[in-house]
Design a protein around this motif. Structure first.
Motif, PDB file in Angstrom:
ATOM      1  N   GLU A 282      51.444 -40.967  36.056  1.00  0.00           N
ATOM      2  CA  GLU A 282      50.077 -41.443  35.848  1.00  0.00           C
ATOM      3  C   GLU A 282      49.811 -41.513  34.344  1.00  0.00           C
ATOM      4  O   GLU A 282      49.891 -40.489  33.649  1.00  0.00           O
ATOM      5  N   PRO A 283      49.494 -42.682  33.814  1.00  0.00           N
ATOM      6  CA  PRO A 283      49.400 -42.826  32.358  1.00  0.00           C
ATOM      7  C   PRO A 283      48.302 -41.994  31.710  1.00  0.00           C
ATOM      8  O   PRO A 283      48.449 -41.576  30.556  1.00  0.00           O
ATOM      9  N   ILE A 284      47.212 -41.758  32.414  1.00  0.00           N
ATOM     10  CA  ILE A 284      46.121 -40.961  31.855  1.00  0.00           C
ATOM     11  C   ILE A 284      46.102 -39.558  32.432  1.00  0.00           C
ATOM     12  O   ILE A 284      45.965 -38.573  31.705  1.00  0.00           O
ATOM     13  N   TYR A 285      46.285 -39.437  33.745  1.00  0.00           N
ATOM     14  CA  TYR A 285      46.085 -38.154  34.403  1.00  0.00           C
ATOM     15  C   TYR A 285      47.312 -37.257  34.424  1.00  0.00           C
ATOM     16  O   TYR A 285      47.186 -36.028  34.475  1.00  0.00           O
ATOM     17  N   GLY A 286      48.508 -37.815  34.440  1.00  0.00           N
ATOM     18  CA  GLY A 286      49.691 -36.997  34.606  1.00  0.00           C
ATOM     19  C   GLY A 286      49.889 -36.554  36.043  1.00  0.00           C
ATOM     20  O   GLY A 286      49.197 -37.000  36.962  1.00  0.00           O
ATOM     21  N   LYS A 287      50.810 -35.633  36.250  1.00  0.00           N
ATOM     22  CA  LYS A 287      51.244 -35.257  37.598  1.00  0.00           C
ATOM     23  C   LYS A 287      50.172 -34.510  38.386  1.00  0.00           C
ATOM     24  O   LYS A 287      50.102 -34.618  39.612  1.00  0.00           O
ATOM     25  N   THR A 288      49.339 -33.740  37.701  1.00  0.00           N
ATOM     26  CA  THR A 288      48.355 -32.910  38.406  1.00  0.00           C
ATOM     27  C   THR A 288      46.914 -33.366  38.169  1.00  0.00           C
ATOM     28  O   THR A 288      45.976 -32.634  38.452  1.00  0.00           O
ATOM     29  N   TYR A 289      46.744 -34.553  37.642  1.00  0.00           N
ATOM     30  CA  TYR A 289      45.414 -35.151  37.477  1.00  0.00           C
ATOM     31  C   TYR A 289      44.526 -34.224  36.630  1.00  0.00           C
ATOM     32  O   TYR A 289      45.031 -33.536  35.755  1.00  0.00           O
ATOM     33  N   LEU A 290      43.232 -34.208  36.846  1.00  0.00           N
ATOM     34  CA  LEU A 290      42.350 -33.395  36.022  1.00  0.00           C
ATOM     35  C   LEU A 290      42.156 -32.018  36.648  1.00  0.00           C
ATOM     36  O   LEU A 290      42.398 -31.826  37.841  1.00  0.00           O
ATOM     37  N   PRO A 291      41.682 -31.041  35.855  1.00  0.00           N
ATOM     38  CA  PRO A 291      41.427 -29.721  36.431  1.00  0.00           C
ATOM     39  C   PRO A 291      40.319 -29.735  37.492  1.00  0.00           C
ATOM     40  O   PRO A 291      40.321 -28.920  38.404  1.00  0.00           O
ATOM     41  N   ARG A 292      39.394 -30.677  37.354  1.00  0.00           N
ATOM     42  CA  ARG A 292      38.253 -30.723  38.273  1.00  0.00           C
ATOM     43  C   ARG A 292      37.656 -32.121  38.196  1.00  0.00           C
ATOM     44  O   ARG A 292      38.079 -32.955  37.409  1.00  0.00           O
ATOM     45  N   LYS A 293      36.669 -32.400  39.021  1.00  0.00           N
ATOM     46  CA  LYS A 293      36.026 -33.711  39.006  1.00  0.00           C
ATOM     47  C   LYS A 293      35.436 -34.008  37.633  1.00  0.00           C
ATOM     48  O   LYS A 293      35.099 -33.105  36.863  1.00  0.00           O
ATOM     49  N   PHE A 294      35.272 -35.296  37.353  1.00  0.00           N
ATOM     50  CA  PHE A 294      34.794 -35.741  36.041  1.00  0.00           C
ATOM     51  C   PHE A 294      33.825 -36.893  36.261  1.00  0.00           C
ATOM     52  O   PHE A 294      34.166 -37.897  36.886  1.00  0.00           O
ATOM     53  N   LYS A 295      32.600 -36.747  35.721  1.00  0.00           N
ATOM     54  CA  LYS A 295      31.539 -37.711  36.002  1.00  0.00           C
ATOM     55  C   LYS A 295      31.089 -38.421  34.735  1.00  0.00           C
ATOM     56  O   LYS A 295      30.907 -37.805  33.693  1.00  0.00           O
ATOM     57  N   PHE A 296      30.894 -39.744  34.864  1.00  0.00           N
ATOM     58  CA  PHE A 296      30.475 -40.625  33.777  1.00  0.00           C
ATOM     59  C   PHE A 296      29.110 -41.240  34.092  1.00  0.00           C
ATOM     60  O   PHE A 296      28.788 -41.481  35.260  1.00  0.00           O
ATOM     61  N   GLY A 297      28.350 -41.565  33.060  1.00  0.00           N
ATOM     62  CA  GLY A 297      27.137 -42.339  33.235  1.00  0.00           C
ATOM     63  C   GLY A 297      26.781 -43.086  31.964  1.00  0.00           C
ATOM     64  O   GLY A 297      27.059 -42.610  30.853  1.00  0.00           O
ATOM     65  N   ILE A 298      26.165 -44.272  32.117  1.00  0.00           N
ATOM     66  CA  ILE A 298      25.770 -45.118  30.989  1.00  0.00           C
ATOM     67  C   ILE A 298      24.305 -45.478  31.154  1.00  0.00           C
ATOM     68  O   ILE A 298      23.891 -45.979  32.210  1.00  0.00           O
TER      69      ILE A 298
END
Length: 556
Positions: A195-211
């Protein structure tokens, strides 16, 4: 962290072959539920296994699945909206829920119908991929279809661009849900894939965006892991203030956990913003807590490091220094309900959907009304962060007919509702949410009836008092930042938070704990009486509570 044991979920992700696990095998079994490992992995695919506590028999659980669509900026076509309605009728519990993150949720899907449901969503050109799980989830954005300037269109385009940029690239999703059993044999794993951004274990926890815009923080950017405040000069977007470390969840049993609003970290130009966002996500990926999931959100990394160190690490990953934020900050919020001009000769109509639940129940037939309108006029729609919906591109000549259709189906127009009801939201809670300790969505209408009565009693019916309710402290409906937050603490009892505001700029304080549902209004009545007599000119309720403080509010 290397000398500490990682959380069990980290092992599940690492061994999953990029989100495959044994999901396909589990879907073929006769059991109504999936394994505990696949329970975790399915979140990345956009579905949660749930247990309907109302339907338990003889102590056995009643399993079903919630399926969530990821919809950047809440933008859907008429065909996509209608497809979701069809799927909720065919495979779900015949209701469709608008989430407070501008997505759709279908509840009550049994395991045998899970693949057909997710495939149906994809056939409408929507997706459930990364709607849940330890990844960047739905990218929220102000949904207002204003076309008299390019600002809103550019913000919404950025939400879509970021969603595509941060979507997991593993083919596990398409292999699992979009490949026929008798079709091409799917790969067990992708050779040499990373995974080019996340790697094998993805993120430690959910991640939320807003604009959002400073004058309209309708997606609560201060509550996001990463909030982007759009900076406009001379009618043009020049860049974004970057807010980091917001997050609403907490665990009462772990006193070190807390809800937080984001911190103003830096300014980035429109040309820089995607790469800067990627740098922030990668810092969280590499340094977020993977030992204890209770402390895995980015707000704890920033709390432990301090903003200065966190920013320096982001600049290291980005490869350049970043200037301080633009002095502009949030000033207001709009729910976008009612009739508005789009700026191109057309109108848009915001429709309040109480607690986001689209259903037909007695004389209230919102689901049917939406079908009638979308089939007749074919307009695009938008979903709001207050669980409402917007119908776009309406010819002014059709306004009367649309209002007539809504009224015939028992749907109140914005002008018929109090501002407090329009700005109220709740989480689903019981009976299906496994984290819920008490009711939320199912009692919120009656709570708001009592609340409207309270405001009327004190001559405050025209005031905008925001009320958010959750069935547990995890904060799905953002209960820690509004004027009044009602957070489930035990069955039938709530913690009352005061001192936030509609703009979502700060965390409220605990005013009362373990308050029975039937005593919420009587507990708050003395505070509203004081607010009516002691407030400053144009002072909002939450701002008054914040100014006065807990000690003064509770003084005899």
């Amino acid at each position: 962290m290397a000398d500490k044991k990682l959380s069990k979920v980290e092992g599940i992700k690492g061994d999953s072959q990029y989100l495959r696990g044994s999901i396909k095998e589990d879907l073929l079994s006769d059991a109504p539920q999936v394994s505990s490992d696949n329970f975790q992995l399915l979140k990345f695919h956009g579905t949660y296994q749930q247990d309907n506590r109302d339907e338990r028999k003889g102590g056995s659980k009643s399993y079903s699945f919630m399926v969530r669509s990821r919809i950047p900026g809440g933008k859907v076509t008429a065909a996509q909206f209608l497809a979701e309605l069809d799927l909720c009728d065919k495979y779900g519990n015949e209701t469709l829920r608008i989430t407070d993150r501008q997505g759709f949720q279908i509840h009550g899907v049994v395991k045998g119908d899970l693949k057909s449901t997710i495939r149906g969503i994809n056939e409408s050109k929507l997706s459930t991929l990364s709607a849940c799980g330890d990844v960047c989830r739905n990218f929220m954005c102000c949904p207002a279809p204003h076309h008299n300037s390019p600002i809103h269109d550019e913000m919404q385009a950025l939400a879509k661009k970021l969603a595509m940029h941060f979507a997991p690239k593993s083919t596990a999703y398409s292999e699992t849900w979009l490949t026929d059993e008798d079709g091409e044999k799917t790969k067990v794993a992708e050779v040499n894939f990373v995974e080019p951004i996340y790697g094998k274990t993805y993120l430690p926890r959910k991640f939320k965006f807003g604009i959002a815009l400073p004058e309209d923080n309708c997606v609560d950017i201060y509550t996001q892991d990463l909030g982007l405040m759009t900076i406009v000069e001379d009618g043009k977007i020049i860049g974004y203030n970057i807010l980091v470390g917001g997050g609403q969840g907490m665990t009462p049993a772990k006193k070190e956990t807390f809800p937080a609003v984001g911190k103003r970290m830096a300014f980035a130009t429109t040309e820089q913003i995607v790469e800067v966002c990627e740098a922030i996500v990668k810092v969280q990926r590499d340094f977020g807590d993977r030992v204890d999931r209770k402390f895995a959100r980015m707000k704890y990394l920033i709390h432990n490091w301090g903003l200065e160190k966190f920013k320096a690490k982001v600049e290291e990953y980005y490869g350049a220094s970043l200037p301080e934020p633009h002095p502009t900050d949030v000033t207001d919020v709009d729910d976008h309900m009612g009739w508005h001009e789009q700026g191109d000769g057309k109108l848009f109509l915001g429709i309040n959907v109480e607690n986001g639940r689209i259903k037909d129940e007695g004389d209230f037939r919102l689901k049917t009304a939406i079908r009638v309108l979308l089939n007749k006029y074919g307009m695009d729609a938008r979903l709001t962060a207050l669980q409402g919906m917007i119908l776009c591109d309406i010819d002014p000549a059709d306004k009367a007919d649309i209002e007539s259709i809504l009224k015939e189906h028992g749907i109140a127009l914005a002008d018929d509702l109090s501002l407090s009801r329009r700005y109220s939201i709740s989480c689903p809670a019981l009976p299906t949410c496994g984290l819920a300790v008490t009711e939320s969505e199912r009692i919120m209408p009656s709570v708001m009836d009592d609340f409207d009565g309270l405001l009327k009693e004190h001559g405050l019916s025209e005031e905008r008092v925001t009320v958010h309710m959750t069935g547990c402290p995890n904060g799905c409906a953002r209960p820690y930042t509004p004027d009044v937050g009602l957070v489930g603490k035990a069955r039938g009892k709530y913690t009352i938070y005061l001192g936030g505001n509609a703009q979502g700029l700060r965390i409220g304080f605990i005013y009362a704990d373990m308050v029975p549902q039937e005593e919420i209004v009587s507990t708050l009545s003395p505070v509203f009486a004081r607010y009516k007599s002691e407030r400053n000119e144009d002072e909002a309720f939450g701002d008054y509570c914040h100014r006065i403080g807990l000690e003064a509010l509770t003084a005899e």
